[in-house]
Design a protein around this motif. Structure first.
Motif, PDB file in Angstrom:
ATOM      1  N   VAL A  84       0.864  -1.185   0.000  1.00  0.00           N
ATOM      2  CA  VAL A  84       0.000   0.000   0.000  1.00  0.00           C
ATOM      3  C   VAL A  84       0.899   1.233   0.000  1.00  0.00           C
ATOM      4  O   VAL A  84       1.951   1.236   0.651  1.00  0.00           O
ATOM      5  CB  VAL A  84      -0.909   0.016   1.262  1.00  0.00           C
ATOM      6  N   GLN A  85       0.490   2.258  -0.750  1.00  0.00           N
ATOM      7  CA  GLN A  85       1.196   3.533  -0.692  1.00  0.00           C
ATOM      8  C   GLN A  85       0.189   4.628  -0.351  1.00  0.00           C
ATOM      9  O   GLN A  85      -1.006   4.472  -0.598  1.00  0.00           O
ATOM     10  CB  GLN A  85       1.875   3.840  -2.036  1.00  0.00           C
ATOM     11  N   ALA A  86       0.698   5.722   0.208  1.00  0.00           N
ATOM     12  CA  ALA A  86      -0.186   6.841   0.571  1.00  0.00           C
ATOM     13  C   ALA A  86       0.205   8.070  -0.246  1.00  0.00           C
ATOM     14  O   ALA A  86       1.395   8.321  -0.475  1.00  0.00           O
ATOM     15  CB  ALA A  86      -0.058   7.142   2.053  1.00  0.00           C
ATOM     16  N   TRP A  87      -0.798   8.804  -0.705  1.00  0.00           N
ATOM     17  CA  TRP A  87      -0.574  10.026  -1.485  1.00  0.00           C
ATOM     18  C   TRP A  87      -0.440  11.192  -0.504  1.00  0.00           C
ATOM     19  O   TRP A  87      -1.421  11.668   0.063  1.00  0.00           O
ATOM     20  CB  TRP A  87      -1.760  10.217  -2.438  1.00  0.00           C
ATOM     21  N   VAL A  88       0.827  11.607  -0.268  1.00  0.00           N
ATOM     22  CA  VAL A  88       1.107  12.641   0.737  1.00  0.00           C
ATOM     23  C   VAL A  88       2.020  13.698   0.129  1.00  0.00           C
ATOM     24  O   VAL A  88       3.066  13.357  -0.425  1.00  0.00           O
ATOM     25  CB  VAL A  88       1.797  12.011   1.984  1.00  0.00           C
ATOM     26  N   ASP A  89       1.633  14.959   0.229  1.00  0.00           N
ATOM     27  CA  ASP A  89       2.447  16.073  -0.278  1.00  0.00           C
ATOM     28  C   ASP A  89       2.891  15.853  -1.721  1.00  0.00           C
ATOM     29  O   ASP A  89       4.059  16.064  -2.063  1.00  0.00           O
ATOM     30  CB  ASP A  89       3.703  16.276   0.595  1.00  0.00           C
ATOM     31  N   GLY A  90       1.989  15.363  -2.564  1.00  0.00           N
ATOM     32  CA  GLY A  90       2.297  15.225  -3.984  1.00  0.00           C
ATOM     33  C   GLY A  90       3.179  14.044  -4.344  1.00  0.00           C
ATOM     34  O   GLY A  90       3.691  13.971  -5.459  1.00  0.00           O
ATOM     35  N   GLN A  91       3.402  13.113  -3.421  1.00  0.00           N
ATOM     36  CA  GLN A  91       4.160  11.911  -3.797  1.00  0.00           C
ATOM     37  C   GLN A  91       3.566  10.664  -3.141  1.00  0.00           C
ATOM     38  O   GLN A  91       2.837  10.754  -2.152  1.00  0.00           O
ATOM     39  CB  GLN A  91       5.643  12.056  -3.441  1.00  0.00           C
ATOM     40  N   LEU A  92       3.904   9.515  -3.730  1.00  0.00           N
ATOM     41  CA  LEU A  92       3.416   8.239  -3.188  1.00  0.00           C
ATOM     42  C   LEU A  92       4.470   7.669  -2.247  1.00  0.00           C
ATOM     43  O   LEU A  92       5.610   7.441  -2.651  1.00  0.00           O
ATOM     44  CB  LEU A  92       3.146   7.252  -4.322  1.00  0.00           C
ATOM     45  N   LEU A  93       4.077   7.465  -0.989  1.00  0.00           N
ATOM     46  CA  LEU A  93       5.020   6.976   0.017  1.00  0.00           C
ATOM     47  C   LEU A  93       4.511   5.672   0.626  1.00  0.00           C
ATOM     48  O   LEU A  93       3.298   5.514   0.804  1.00  0.00           O
ATOM     49  CB  LEU A  93       5.177   8.017   1.126  1.00  0.00           C
ATOM     50  N   PRO A  94       5.453   4.751   0.964  1.00  0.00           N
ATOM     51  CA  PRO A  94       5.007   3.463   1.514  1.00  0.00           C
ATOM     52  C   PRO A  94       4.304   3.613   2.855  1.00  0.00           C
ATOM     53  O   PRO A  94       4.714   4.437   3.679  1.00  0.00           O
ATOM     54  CB  PRO A  94       6.299   2.673   1.711  1.00  0.00           C
ATOM     55  N   ILE A  95       3.243   2.851   3.037  1.00  0.00           N
ATOM     56  CA  ILE A  95       2.565   2.742   4.327  1.00  0.00           C
ATOM     57  C   ILE A  95       2.342   1.259   4.588  1.00  0.00           C
ATOM     58  O   ILE A  95       2.011   0.549   3.634  1.00  0.00           O
ATOM     59  CB  ILE A  95       1.259   3.557   4.364  1.00  0.00           C
ATOM     60  N   PRO A  96       2.569   0.695   5.771  1.00  0.00           N
ATOM     61  CA  PRO A  96       2.963   1.335   7.026  1.00  0.00           C
ATOM     62  C   PRO A  96       4.240   2.170   6.880  1.00  0.00           C
ATOM     63  O   PRO A  96       5.127   1.820   6.096  1.00  0.00           O
ATOM     64  CB  PRO A  96       3.229   0.157   7.953  1.00  0.00           C
ATOM     65  N   ALA A 266      -1.306  -2.295  -5.361  1.00  0.00           N
ATOM     66  CA  ALA A 266      -2.741  -2.594  -5.359  1.00  0.00           C
ATOM     67  C   ALA A 266      -3.582  -1.467  -4.763  1.00  0.00           C
ATOM     68  O   ALA A 266      -4.638  -1.126  -5.275  1.00  0.00           O
ATOM     69  CB  ALA A 266      -2.999  -3.884  -4.578  1.00  0.00           C
ATOM     70  N   VAL A 267      -3.100  -0.890  -3.655  1.00  0.00           N
ATOM     71  CA  VAL A 267      -3.943   0.085  -2.947  1.00  0.00           C
ATOM     72  C   VAL A 267      -3.183   1.390  -2.745  1.00  0.00           C
ATOM     73  O   VAL A 267      -2.011   1.387  -2.337  1.00  0.00           O
ATOM     74  CB  VAL A 267      -4.391  -0.472  -1.571  1.00  0.00           C
ATOM     75  N   ILE A 268      -3.877   2.490  -3.027  1.00  0.00           N
ATOM     76  CA  ILE A 268      -3.336   3.811  -2.687  1.00  0.00           C
ATOM     77  C   ILE A 268      -4.289   4.475  -1.694  1.00  0.00           C
ATOM     78  O   ILE A 268      -5.502   4.567  -1.936  1.00  0.00           O
ATOM     79  CB  ILE A 268      -3.128   4.667  -3.948  1.00  0.00           C
ATOM     80  N   ASN A 269      -3.724   4.879  -0.551  1.00  0.00           N
ATOM     81  CA  ASN A 269      -4.504   5.571   0.484  1.00  0.00           C
ATOM     82  C   ASN A 269      -4.473   7.073   0.217  1.00  0.00           C
ATOM     83  O   ASN A 269      -3.446   7.608  -0.209  1.00  0.00           O
ATOM     84  CB  ASN A 269      -3.885   5.337   1.867  1.00  0.00           C
ATOM     85  N   TYR A 270      -5.578   7.740   0.513  1.00  0.00           N
ATOM     86  CA  TYR A 270      -5.662   9.195   0.347  1.00  0.00           C
ATOM     87  C   TYR A 270      -5.952   9.851   1.697  1.00  0.00           C
ATOM     88  O   TYR A 270      -7.103  10.133   2.017  1.00  0.00           O
ATOM     89  CB  TYR A 270      -6.736   9.544  -0.691  1.00  0.00           C
TER      90      TYR A 270
END
Ligand SMILES: Cc1cc2nc3c(=O)[nH]c(=O)nc-3n(C[C@H](O)[C@H](O)[C@H](O)COP(=O)(O)OP(=O)(O)OC[C@H]3O[C@@H](n4cnc5c(N)ncnc54)[C@H](O)[C@@H]3O)c2cc1C
Length: 373
Positions: A84-96, A266-270
């Motif tokens: 899963v990645q998260a869309w933060v400050d204009g970039q995709l970052l790994p989460i956890p 597979a998943v992008i968190n917003y």
């Protein structure tokens, strides 16, 4: 006359039906008010021929060898590690959040050894960790909390993390290494031919009859049965005697694109102002090869199908009252996520059902699993 009437054809009901029929030799009728088996794990092919999960992405993972071996009787598997990645400050970052998340977000080159000290420099100590806000802020500080957790949780639950039990955000770990997998369980795989095919094979026993589009409240008087296994909402069973148990719901919007791929994972968190919380591209999960791709957008809402029990202490209190009623109704066996008002993963529900089956047969887990394949 059926030995057992089973309400609900999700994991809880289907495991009970399979064991009672194949191991116990019982005659079983399983009903569901929906037009399909599989419960919330149901998948199907959409108009473009892409395999999608109707009720949001369902990823199988477990540490239980028993559960994995049991389900392997009904499916082959496709190895799959969820990311899963998260869309933060204009970039995709790994989460956890892990080492790469922090280095990319802050433009640093920390090593795994230095990350703990960095988190400690950001953390705000709390005398007692009671809420979901406390969990994160006391671990990684306010900025990472605001960027990755606060808005996501507010959208998901309609409540600020400071109003939710610690359990909600405790589910998401924080890592100091580069491991970007969402789960670390021993067994991580998807049924090779889909979830529904696995359910079909579980229920394909001559002792099992299936009745769909049948609400228990409408048909209960007309089906003679000795005992009842109930996997629907426990408050509904008791006609909401103490009031409704609160749930959070979701609306799913599916969209198919004329492109082979759209997301790197597979998943992008917003965790921001978008009205949806996350977007899933199914082909990552299913391994399907197709020139098009289908994505699902999840919009949390207050009313609708009951998906997530809301983890607040007053709701646990209310559930405890229903639990006492259930305990005083010995000819009905309550099992599964709706009947026990708890968010369970699929493997936990399978384990819960196997435990109930062993109890009904008065045998051990190993004996309960011995027969049938
Ligand atoms: C959005 C979402 C994503 C999830 N993702 C994952 C994941 O990635 N991995 C994971 O392990 N778990 C996941 N889960 C959890 C998973 O869905 C559950 O663990 C599992 O579905 C529980 O099975 P169950 O049989 O208890 O309930 P359900 O699957 O809900 O089955 C209960 C069935 O009972 C039927 N029913 C209810 N009332 C009646 C009635 N009156 N008459 C007849 N039938 C009735 C319902 O129609 C339903 O089909 C997710 C859950 C949600 C909501």
């Amino acid at each position: 006359m059926f030995d057992y009437l089973i309400v609900g054809a999700g994991f809880a009901g289907s495991v009970m039906a399979e064991r009672l029929a194949a191991d116990g030799g019982k005659k079983v009728l399983i009903i569901d008010k929906r037009p399909h088996i599989g419960g919330n794990a149901y998948d199907h092919y959409d108009e473009s021929g892409l395999l999608v999960h109707k009720y949001g992405p369902h990823i199988f993972h477990t540490n239980s060898k028993d559960v994995f071996d049991y389900l392997s009787r009904f499916t082959e598997w496709r190895p799959y590690q969820h990311r899963v990645q998260a869309w933060v400050d204009g970039q995709l970052l790994p989460i956890p959040i892990n080492l790469e998340t922090v280095n990319r977000m802050y433009g640093l080159k920390l090593t795994a050894f230095e990350l703990n000290a960095f988190f400690q420099s950001l953390a705000e100590p709390r005398p007692a960790v009671r809420t979901s806000e406390d969990v994160i802020v006391s671990k990684v500080g306010r900025e990472l909390y605001e960027k990755f957790f606060r808005n996501y949780t507010r959208k998901q639950w309609g409540l600020d993390p400071s109003e939710l039990d610690a359990t909600v955000t405790s589910r998401v770990p924080v890592r100091t290494n580069m491991d970007d997998r969402y789960f670390t369980d021993t067994y991580q795989a998807m049924p090779k031919h889909g979830m529904t095919r696995m359910f079909e094979r579980m229920l394909a026993h001559p002792n099992i009859k299936i009745l769909l589009n049948a609400d228990y409240r409408e048909v209960r008087q007309t089906i003679p049965h000795a005992e009842l296994i109930y996997t629907g909402p426990v408050d509904e069973y008791f006609d909401y005697r103490y009031g409704k148990l609160p749930y959070r719901s979701l609306e799913f919007r599916f969209e198919t694109f004329n492109k082979e791929w759209l997301q790197p994972v597979a998943v992008i968190n917003y965790p921001n102002d978008n009205p949806y919380t996350r977007v899933t591209e199914f082909k990552h999960l299913t391994g399907q090869e197709h020139h098009k791709t289908t994505l699902v957008y999840e919009y949390p809402k207050a009313s609708g199908d009951p998906y997530y029990p809301i983890p607040r202490s007053e709701n646990s209190e209310l559930y405890r009252k229903y639990q006492m009623l259930a305990a005083a109704t010995p000819d009905v066996h309550f099992v599964g996520r709706l009947a026990t008002y708890k968010y369970y993963n699929m493997d936990q529900v399978v384990a819960q059902a196997l435990t109930l089956y062993a109890k009904l047969m008065d045998c051990s887990r190993q004996e309960a699993l011995a027969n049938g394949a």
